[in-house]
Design an enzyme around this catalytic site. Structure first.
Site, mmCIF file in Angstrom:
data_model
loop_
_atom_site.group_PDB
_atom_site.id
_atom_site.type_symbol
_atom_site.label_atom_id
_atom_site.label_comp_id
_atom_site.label_asym_id
_atom_site.label_seq_id
_atom_site.Cartn_x
_atom_site.Cartn_y
_atom_site.Cartn_z
ATOM 1 N N ASP A 20 0.787 -1.232 0.000
ATOM 2 C CA ASP A 20 0.000 0.000 0.000
ATOM 3 C C ASP A 20 0.821 1.284 0.000
ATOM 4 O O ASP A 20 0.279 2.375 -0.129
ATOM 5 C CB ASP A 20 -0.965 0.011 1.183
ATOM 6 N N HIS A 39 6.672 -7.473 -1.977
ATOM 7 C CA HIS A 39 5.600 -7.957 -2.852
ATOM 8 C C HIS A 39 5.209 -6.924 -3.902
ATOM 9 O O HIS A 39 4.207 -7.075 -4.587
ATOM 10 C CB HIS A 39 4.370 -8.373 -2.037
ATOM 11 N N CYS A 50 2.217 -9.333 -20.024
ATOM 12 C CA CYS A 50 3.674 -9.488 -20.160
ATOM 13 C C CYS A 50 4.452 -9.009 -18.934
ATOM 14 O O CYS A 50 5.643 -9.268 -18.830
ATOM 15 C CB CYS A 50 4.173 -8.769 -21.415
ATOM 16 N N ASN A 135 1.145 -8.465 17.387
ATOM 17 C CA ASN A 135 -0.043 -9.026 16.745
ATOM 18 C C ASN A 135 -1.055 -9.347 17.847
ATOM 19 O O ASN A 135 -0.665 -9.659 18.965
ATOM 20 C CB ASN A 135 0.319 -10.305 15.976
#
Length: 169
Positions: A20, A39, A50, A135
């Site tokens: 993001d 990523h 392509c 977390n």
């Protein structure tokens, strides 16, 4: 949020799977190279056929001409350039962390579930590194080691407390 700005204000290197762009935008422009979004990025487009930037698409494949985010997707046939560049940056940042004596690493969310991150954490622990998992749920036992710290709250809440303690804000 407070997580992004706290890390940026400290100038902390970040290796992330987020696409993001929030880590890069949290600090001044010179902070962006300290972030490796392995990523890729949803802020740029590539050709779905392509993998080239839209202007460089040769329309050689049936799906050419259709834009998609420049992110690594499951079962991709190609590796977006944005992800390739970020992986090279991540390698440099990780080498820097390995070179430090007893590095401190925040693992935010479920990054520990990715094999590359799990291997990195094992190597950093072997070098005396301190791992802090942030977390709401603890990681599975296979990703947790004695000596790791678990902060069971949302990252934005935890890093807001860090900002207040560290910067008095």
């Amino acid at each position: 949020n407070a997580c992004h700005t706290f890390l940026a204000d400290l100038g902390v290197p970040v290796v992330t799977t987020n696409v993001d762009g929030l880590h890069e935008r949290a600090g001044p422009p010179e902070y962006a190279p300290m972030v490796a979004a392995v990523h890729g990025t949803a802020l740029a487009e590539i050709c779905a056929g392509c993998g080239r930037e839209p202007a460089a698409c040769t329309r050689a494949h049936a799906a050419c001409g259709y834009p998609r985010p420049a992110v690594l997707l499951f079962d991709d046939r190609f590796y977006p350039r944005a992800a390739q560049d970020a992986c090279a940056r991540a390698s440099t940042l990780v080498d820097g962390a390995k070179a430090r004596e007893a590095p401190l690493v925040f693992v935010v969310g479920v990054s520990w579930a990715l094999p590359t991150f799990a291997a990195l954490l094992a190597e950093l622990r072997a070098r005396g590194g301190r791992i802090i998992h942030v977390n709401v749920a603890p990681p599975p036992a296979r990703y947790w080691m004695p000596g790791d710290t678990l902060v069971r709250e949302p990252a934005a809440v935890f890093f807001k407390r860090c900002r207040e303690a560290y910067f008095g804000q």
